[in-house]
Each structure stands twice: as structure tokens, then as C-alpha cells.
Design a protein around this motif. Structure first.
Motif, PDB file in Angstrom:
ATOM      1  N   ASN A 151       2.032   8.724  33.712  1.00 24.03           N
ATOM      2  CA  ASN A 151       2.175   9.959  32.945  1.00 24.03           C
ATOM      3  C   ASN A 151       1.818   9.669  31.488  1.00 24.03           C
ATOM      4  O   ASN A 151       2.351   8.734  30.885  1.00 24.03           O
ATOM      5  CB  ASN A 151       3.612  10.482  33.048  1.00 24.03           C
ATOM      6  N   LYS A 152       0.916  10.458  30.917  1.00 21.49           N
ATOM      7  CA  LYS A 152       0.351  10.176  29.598  1.00 21.49           C
ATOM      8  C   LYS A 152       1.066  10.904  28.453  1.00 21.49           C
ATOM      9  O   LYS A 152       0.586  10.857  27.319  1.00 21.49           O
ATOM     10  CB  LYS A 152      -1.133  10.555  29.583  1.00 21.49           C
ATOM     11  N   ASN A 153       2.210  11.559  28.718  1.00 21.39           N
ATOM     12  CA  ASN A 153       2.902  12.281  27.654  1.00 21.39           C
ATOM     13  C   ASN A 153       3.337  11.356  26.523  1.00 21.39           C
ATOM     14  O   ASN A 153       3.191  11.680  25.348  1.00 21.39           O
ATOM     15  CB  ASN A 153       4.112  13.029  28.225  1.00 21.39           C
ATOM     16  N   PHE A 192       0.177  10.034  24.550  1.00 22.10           N
ATOM     17  CA  PHE A 192      -0.428  11.069  23.710  1.00 22.10           C
ATOM     18  C   PHE A 192       0.483  11.420  22.534  1.00 22.10           C
ATOM     19  O   PHE A 192       0.012  11.596  21.401  1.00 22.10           O
ATOM     20  CB  PHE A 192      -0.706  12.326  24.532  1.00 22.10           C
ATOM     21  N   THR A 193       1.783  11.517  22.783  1.00 24.61           N
ATOM     22  CA  THR A 193       2.732  11.840  21.714  1.00 24.61           C
ATOM     23  C   THR A 193       2.689  10.787  20.618  1.00 24.61           C
ATOM     24  O   THR A 193       2.675  11.116  19.420  1.00 24.61           O
ATOM     25  CB  THR A 193       4.153  11.943  22.290  1.00 24.61           C
ATOM     26  N   THR A 198      -1.905  14.792  33.692  1.00 23.02           N
ATOM     27  CA  THR A 198      -0.444  14.711  33.562  1.00 23.02           C
ATOM     28  C   THR A 198       0.069  15.423  32.324  1.00 23.02           C
ATOM     29  O   THR A 198       1.278  15.656  32.204  1.00 23.02           O
ATOM     30  CB  THR A 198       0.007  13.242  33.518  1.00 23.02           C
ATOM     31  N   LEU A 199      -0.816  15.767  31.395  1.00 24.54           N
ATOM     32  CA  LEU A 199      -0.399  16.493  30.195  1.00 24.54           C
ATOM     33  C   LEU A 199      -0.399  17.986  30.512  1.00 24.54           C
ATOM     34  O   LEU A 199      -1.273  18.735  30.102  1.00 24.54           O
ATOM     35  CB  LEU A 199      -1.334  16.177  29.022  1.00 24.54           C
ATOM     36  N   PRO A 226      -1.674  20.042  24.533  1.00 23.70           N
ATOM     37  CA  PRO A 226      -2.347  18.923  23.862  1.00 23.70           C
ATOM     38  C   PRO A 226      -3.786  19.231  23.447  1.00 23.70           C
ATOM     39  O   PRO A 226      -4.176  18.910  22.324  1.00 23.70           O
ATOM     40  CB  PRO A 226      -2.293  17.803  24.912  1.00 23.70           C
ATOM     41  N   TRP A 252       7.854  16.590  26.984  1.00 24.93           N
ATOM     42  CA  TRP A 252       6.430  16.766  27.284  1.00 24.93           C
ATOM     43  C   TRP A 252       5.760  17.435  26.096  1.00 24.93           C
ATOM     44  O   TRP A 252       6.329  18.288  25.440  1.00 24.93           O
ATOM     45  CB  TRP A 252       6.207  17.573  28.562  1.00 24.93           C
ATOM     46  N   PHE A 253       4.521  16.996  25.821  1.00 22.76           N
ATOM     47  CA  PHE A 253       3.762  17.497  24.680  1.00 22.76           C
ATOM     48  C   PHE A 253       3.127  18.831  25.052  1.00 22.76           C
ATOM     49  O   PHE A 253       2.361  18.913  26.009  1.00 22.76           O
ATOM     50  CB  PHE A 253       2.678  16.500  24.282  1.00 22.76           C
ATOM     51  N   ALA A 272      -6.394  13.822  25.872  1.00 22.84           N
ATOM     52  CA  ALA A 272      -5.760  15.143  25.976  1.00 22.84           C
ATOM     53  C   ALA A 272      -6.135  15.867  27.263  1.00 22.84           C
ATOM     54  O   ALA A 272      -5.427  16.785  27.685  1.00 22.84           O
ATOM     55  CB  ALA A 272      -6.152  16.003  24.770  1.00 22.84           C
TER      56      ALA A 272
END
Length: 734
Positions: free
Chosen positions: A180-182, A185-186, A218-219, A236, A232-233, A214
Motif C-alpha cells: 500500500n503506497k499511502n 506518498f504521504t 492503492t491510493l 493524490p 489515507w491520502f 500518485a
């Protein structure tokens, strides 16, 4: 055809219908969806449902589901600035989840972020320490990454840039490689926006690198409550586009700024389903287009803003609406009107404005155009230090341009020349920077094509060299090659023959094993079917024998009816008939349940198990809770398979009643797509496999489970007693 509007009464009716359903994962998800969708138009109603639904989850022991709802509820309160209520909900989430659980760490992360937005430094530091200790103990990389990011973004301690950078670097490193890339990325987004704020050129480069990340699946733009309770962002891709638009305006790179403005329109304004937010986004796009010089589009956006708001122009609440209108008026040579617009922009404040430099500078320029030179000079003087500190940006560029125009109007030629020199120095620097970025982008594309061409060229050369070598080998080694080929063919033939022989033997062995397995299966099936047939015969015979007893009881009753109640033998006859009928009823019920559960054949396994639970509870020796998931399709499994499942559960309960000395027990039976699982728990003294009937019963159960392709595990329950878990039960053949 227009979509129908759902009334509040209809929504409440849907909610009541959901609450009447059994508490399953499906009904829980449907309830979450209804709460989340209702909150878009009626937030108070969704809060009302959360108030009653969360305690229900906790009472049912579904603390994980309660956690999901509490976290979503707290996040919603925080987003509207109700920090005290959000803090209380985060506390409830912390109390609801076990301390060593993932959910508890998620609640700590949520508390840190909420207190950071609330500017409660002490509380933020407290929960940072708690969260960091918990995440490290559990090796929870995702939550630890979030905590490090929020620590750096909260600027605690202040002015410690080295510490902030270290926290960002650690957050990025921890998040790299997570599915999960949250978190990644955050961390990267906050590093670009908050830490590199004094270096716009580097910000743009780093933000461009964020675009690919982005797009990761997963985002999610807005996950459902049950999909992600952790941070979670939100949005994005639009966030990066919007940020790139602003940064390119700061660098006066209007080509790229225009590209990202169009992207913002595509991903934010066009699909925006919340009309209340559309006018402010259109105002920001109008401002961007006017800055870029596309005044016709800017006018179109401003017109749409007025139509959407349906208010007089002076009542438009967005300050950069008036800044944009002022820029358009300047372009149309309407200087007095431009000054009026820029003055109105200053009265609206800055809270919802999208600017890349102070709006007062536009006002100062309008004053110059209208001949108010002294006032314009006073306004510009306020930004002298700002322009000197950040010269290579749009702020510095426009400051010196406007200052030069003012000095020209004041006939201050030396000062004008000095300001123009600075202006052109900044402009050339920004132009060279933007050209360099454009060249780098082109070189990257060209370099990629050159690498592809180089790879193709090397492949062709390699192929040509291999052909040449092959020809030389054929020419110089013809005679030797023939001999070698003959030997090779012979060896290959022998090897191939051996391989074929081994394969034939393996196939025969496999066929024998399959026949043996099938023979064993047929034998077991024949044994079980014979056993089932015999049990049915016995049940039928007992049933016939019982009929004789019923006939005797009937004769006694008939005799009483004939002779009347006055006969002194009537009472004993009736008592005897009553006794016989009671014994017959009990005997039929017990024997039928033990030999062949007819309820399964007639009503299905669910009904048979519920009837079994009722029988156990009526005995008052044991309180049994029966949980059944599935078994709604009556013919999904064969009757013989369901009978075996029933007997396994029946045997386990008999062991509990006879040997466990338990007062409470729980049976959970779950129907999966391909198999059935069973879990039985009691609070007794525990099951002993090496004593008497209990041992025999367990051996019988283990044999049946193995025959039905299942696995059984017997262990001590967490709160005492015994836990039996059976998984993978499935019919041998469909």
C-alpha cells in the motif's frame, strides 16, 4: 431520464430494514455504505446512526468493526474542525482496540494527526511517543512511517531543519516496498511541499517524480469505511496537479502551468459531484488562466462562477475572483475598473485564495496605472524584503516589473534602469531554468529512444556475429561435426529411450496409486453408505415397534371412552397411556436424532443444528450458543455429507455434556465456497483423548474429519476449557 431523489423517510426505512438483519459481514458492509452515502447529503443523520450502531458492534464483540466506524467518525469530525469531538472519538477508538493490535496503532496515528491540526503541541508530542513505541515493538513500518511524517510536518521542535529532514528520510525509507503506497506518498508529498518550500525549482522536480507514484491503484480516492481505517491520502493525483500548477506559476513557467491547469480541470472540476465546491475551483482556474494570459478562458470561468453562485458580483466570497477580474480589466485597458476589483480582493481576505504572490502587489500595480504613485510606492515598499529573499520566483519578477513601471511614471530614470536590470536578470534566470527543464524532459525522451535503438543495433550485430561463427564452425568442423553428430544422435536416442521408459513407469505407478486411492474411496463410501442404510433400517424398525406402543395407548384411551370416566379403571388406564406416549415421544426424538437427522433432509442443516441447540439448552445442563453462517441453498451439498457434519458436531457436544463439566459452549459452523469449517469451544475442564469414551469419541471424530478431507486441531481455549477447530470439510465427489 433524471435520477430519483431519495427522501429522508426512505433512507430511514432502509436503515431500519438493515438493523433487522442478522449481524454478518454483508449486512455490516451495507450499513457502512448507507452511512457513508447518506453523510454526503445529511451528515447529522449519518452521525445519528453511528451513535446507535457503534455500541451494537461492541456489544456483539465486533470490536474490529467498531474500530472502523470510530476512525471514520473521528476523521469526519476533524475535517470540519470539530476537534474536541474528534478527540473523544479517537479516545473511544483507543479504548475499543487491544493495545498490541494494529487498530490501536492506527488510532494513535489518527490522534497525532488530529492534535497536529488542532495545534495542541503537548498532546501531539505525547501521542507521537506512544505511537512510535508501539509501532517499533510490532515492527509496523506503515504506521511508523506515518508518525515520522507527521512529526516532521508538525515542525516539532521548531527550526530544527536537520531533525525534520531525518524524519522525512526515515519515513520514506520505511514506506518503500510496502504494497500500500499511502505512507510512501504521504511522506514524499509532505517532504516536497513542507520541507523544500524555500526552493521552488527543486520542489517542481520532486513533485514531477511524484506523478507516477500518485497513479498507484492503492491510493484510493475515497475508500469505503471497511476498506481502510488507517490514514489515507485524499485525492493524490489532483493534489499533485494542483501543486504543480501553483509551482509552475511561481517559476513563471506558463507553458507547464497551462498544461497542469487543464489537467486540474479534467480531474477536479469536470468530475466534481459536489456543486458547492465547483465555484471555488473554477475561480482558481480563472486566476491561473488570467496569469498565463488566456483571458478569454478566464472570463468564461468567472461567468460560470456567477451563474453557479447566483449572487451579485460584489457578494462573491472568493478574493481571487476579484484579482482575476482586475487582471482582465487591465488587459482590456480599463484601469479604473481594475483598481476597483483589486481593492475588493483585499477586503475579502486570504483564507480561500489561491495565490503565488501577495495580492497587494496587483493592487499596487493598479494604483500605478491610475496615477496614485505615492500610494503605490507605499504598498510596494512592504514587499521589498520578500522580493529580495525570494528573487528568482514570480514574486520577485513581478515586484521589479511593477516597481520599474512606477519609477518610469515618476520619471526616476536611474532607479527604473536598476529595477529593469534586476527584472531581466530574474526573467532570464527563470527562462533558462524552464528551458533547462524542458531540455531535460526532451533529453529523457530522446535518451530513451536512443537506448532502444542501441539495444536493437546491438542485437542485430550479435545475431550477425553468431551467424558468422556458425558458418566458420560448419566449414572447419564438417568431418568432426558429422562424427560428433552421430554420437550425439546415438546418445540422445538412448537418453530419450531411458526418459520414455521412466515416464512409462511413472505413469503406470501413478495409475496404480490412483486406482488404489479410488478403491479406498469406493470402499469407504460403500462402508458409509451401508452404515447409513443400516441406520435407516434400524430407525424404521424402531419406529414400527413404537407403533405397537402407540396402539396400546390408543386401546387404553378407547376403553376409557367406551366405559366412561366413572369406571374405576379409567384413571389408571389414562395414566398408563400418558406414560407410554411420553416415553414413545422421547424415544422417537432421541433415536431419530442419533441415527439419522431427518430434519436435515426435510429442512436443511441450519434447521437441524438449531433444533439440536434447542434440545441441548432445554436440558439446562449446558448453555449452548449456535452460530451458523451460510447453508441457505438446500441442495449445494449431498445429504450424506451434511449428515456426517451433523454427527461430528453432535459427537463433540456429547463429549462436552458427558466429560467437560462445562456450563457454557459455543458452536460456529461456516459454509465457504468449497468447504465447511466448524469451531467448538467450552469453558469446562478440557478434553482428554486418552480416557474412556471421550477418547473413543475423539478418535471417531478424527476419522470422519480425515475422510471428509478436513483437518482437526484441539487446543486449550484462551479463557479455559477446550477449543476444537475443524477446517476443510468437503465431499469426496460431487
Amino acid at each position: 431520464m433524471a435520477a430519483q431523489t431519495v427522501t429522508e423517510a426512505e433512507t430511514r426505512a432502509d436503515w431500519k430494514a438493515l438493523q433487522r438483519q442478522p449481524l454478518t459481514e454483508q449486512s455490516f458492509r451495507e450499513a457502512c455504505d448507507l452511512i457513508q452515502d447518506t453523510g454526503k447529503t445529511n451528515l447529522n443523520l449519518s452521525y445519528e446512526w453511528l451513535t446507535e450502531y457503534v455500541p451494537r458492534m461492541q456489544k456483539a464483540g465486533k470490536w474490529e468493526w467498531a474500530h472502523m466506524l470510530l476512525m471514520a467518525w473521528a476523521r469526519a469530525k476533524e475535517s470540519f474542525g470539530f476537534f474536541e469531538e474528534s478527540a473523544k472519538l479517537h479516545q473511544r477508538a483507543l479504548q475499543n482496540a487491544p493495545q498490541s493490535s494494529q487498530q490501536h496503532r492506527e488510532a494513535l496515528v489518527g490522534s497525532v494527526l488530529m492534535y497536529s491540526h488542532w495545534s495542541k503541541v503537548d498532546s501531539c508530542v505525547k501521542y507521537l511517543a506512544l505511537g512510535e513505541a508501539a509501532a517499533k515493538a510490532a515492527n509496523d513500518r506503515e504506521n511508523l512511517s506515518f508518525l515520522y511524517t507527521f512529526h516532521a510536518a508538525s515542525r516539532t521542535p521548531p527550526n530544527d531543519f536537520k531533525s525534520r529532514e531525518n524524519y522525512y528520510r526515515q519515513a520514506i525509507q520505511l514506506a518503500e516496498g510496502l504494497k500500500n503506497k499511502n505512507a510512501e506518498f504521504t511522506a514524499r508529498y509532505n517532504f516536497v511541499v513542507n520541507f523544500l518550500e524555500d526552493n521552488p525549482a527543486q520542489q517542481v522536480v520532486e513533485a514531477e517524480a511524484l506523478l507516477e507514484l500518485a497513479k498507484d491503484s492503492t491510493l484510493a480516492r475515497r475508500p469505503r469505511f471497511y476498506e481502510r481505517s488507517n490514514f489515507w491520502f485524499r485525492n493524490p493525483i489532483p493534489s499533485v496537479y494542483f501543486y504543480m500548477l501553483q509551482q509552475n506559476l511561481i517559476l513563471a513557467d506558463y507553458t507547464n502551468a497551462n498544461k497542469f491547469a487543464d489537467l486540474v480541470v479534467e480531474v477536479v472540476i469536470k468530475p466534481n459531484l459536489i456543486p458547492a465546491q465547483t465555484p471555488i475551483f473554477m475561480t482558481q482556474m480563472a486566476f491561473a488562466k488570467a496569469t498565463i494570459g488566456e483571458f478569454a478562458q478566464a472570463k468564461g470561468y468567472l461567468k460560470q462562477v456567477r451563474e453557479l453562485l447566483q449572487v451579485a458580483e460584489k457578494d462573491v466570497p472568493f478574493p481571487n475572483y476579484f484579482t482575476t477580474a482586475g487582471l482582465i480589466a487591465e488587459h482590456d485597458k480599463q484601469n479604473v475598473k481594475a483598481l476597483s476589483y483589486h481593492k475588493q480582493a483585499l477586503t475579502k481576505g486570504y483564507s480561500s485564495a489561491f495565490y503565488f504572490m501577495p495580492p497587494d502587489m496587483y493592487y499596487a500595480h493598479a494604483l500605478t496605472l491610475n496615477g496614485a504613485y505615492q500610494k503605490a510606492q507605499l504598498v510596494l515598499q512592504k514587499f521589498d524584503s520578500l522580493a529580495k529573499n525570494r528573487p528568482y520566483s514570480a514574486t520577485g519578477l513581478y515586484y521589479y516589473e511593477y516597481l520599474a513601471e512606477l519609477q518610469k511614471a515618476q520619471n526616476n530614470l536611474p532607479r527604473q534602469i536598476q529595477s529593469l536590470q534586476t527584472y531581466y536578470t530574474i526573467k532570464d534566470s527563470l527562462t533558462n531554468l524552464n528551458r533547462y527543464r524542458a531540455v531535460q524532459q526532451v533529453l529523457a525522451k530522446v535518451g530513451l529512444r536512443e537506448k532502444e535503438q542501441q539495444v536493437a543495433r546491438l542485437s542485430e550485430e550479435k545475431a550477425a556475429q553468431e551467424q558468422q561463427i556458425q558458418r566458420e564452425r560448419l566449414f572447419y568442423g564438417a568431418l568432426v561435426g558429422l562424427a560428433v553428430l552421430a554420437i550425439v544422435f546415438l546418445l540422445l536416442y538412448l537418453q530419450n529411450r531411458q526418459v520414455r521408459n521412466r515416464q512409462t513407469l511413472a505413469l503406470k505407478q501413478n495409475e496404480l496409486e490412483q486406482l488404489e486411492k479410488q478403491r479406498h474411496i469406493d470402499l469407504m463410501r460403500g462402508v458409509l453408505e451401508a452404515e447409513e442404510s443400516e441406520r435407516r433400517k434400524i430407525a424404521d424398525q424402531l419406529h414400527d415397534d413404537v407403533n405397537a406402543s402407540l396402539a396400546l395407548a390408543s386401546l387404553n384411551v378407547s376403553s376409557v371412552l367406551e366405559k366412561g370416566l366413572s369406571d374405576q379403571q379409567s384413571e389408571p388406564k389414562l395414566m398408563k397411556a400418558h406414560e407410554v406416549l411420553g416415553n414413545v415421544s422421547s424415544t422417537i426424538r432421541n433415536i431419530s436424532h442419533r441415527l439419522t437427522p431427518l430434519l436435515i433432509e426435510r429442512y436443511g442443516l441450519r434447521h437441524a443444528l438449531e433444533d439440536l441447540a434447542e434440545t441441548v439448552n432445554l436440558s439446562e445442563k449446558l448453555h449452548l450458543e449456535m452460530i451458523i453462517v451460510g447453508f441457505d441453498e438446500p441442495h449445494r451439498y449431498s445429504l450424506s455429507f451434511l449428515n456426517e457434519v451433523y454427527r461430528i458436531i453432535q459427537e463433540l457436544l456429547q463429549n462436552i455434556v458427558k466429560h467437560a463439566q462445562a456450563t457454557e459452549a459455543m458452536v460456529e459452523v461456516v459454509e465457504h465456497k468449497t468447504h465447511v469449517s466448524v469451531m467448538v469451544e467450552d469453558n469446562g475442564i478440557g478434553m482428554t483423548e486418552n480416557k474412556g469414551e471421550a477418547g473413543k469419541g475423539l478418535s471417531s471424530i478424527q476419522a470422519k474429519v480425515t475422510y471428509l478431507n478436513g483437518q482437526i486441531e484441539i487446543s486449550k481455549a484462551a479463557e479455559g476449557g477446550t477449543q476444537v477447530v475443524i477446517d476443510g470439510l468437503s465431499p469426496l465427489l460431487e
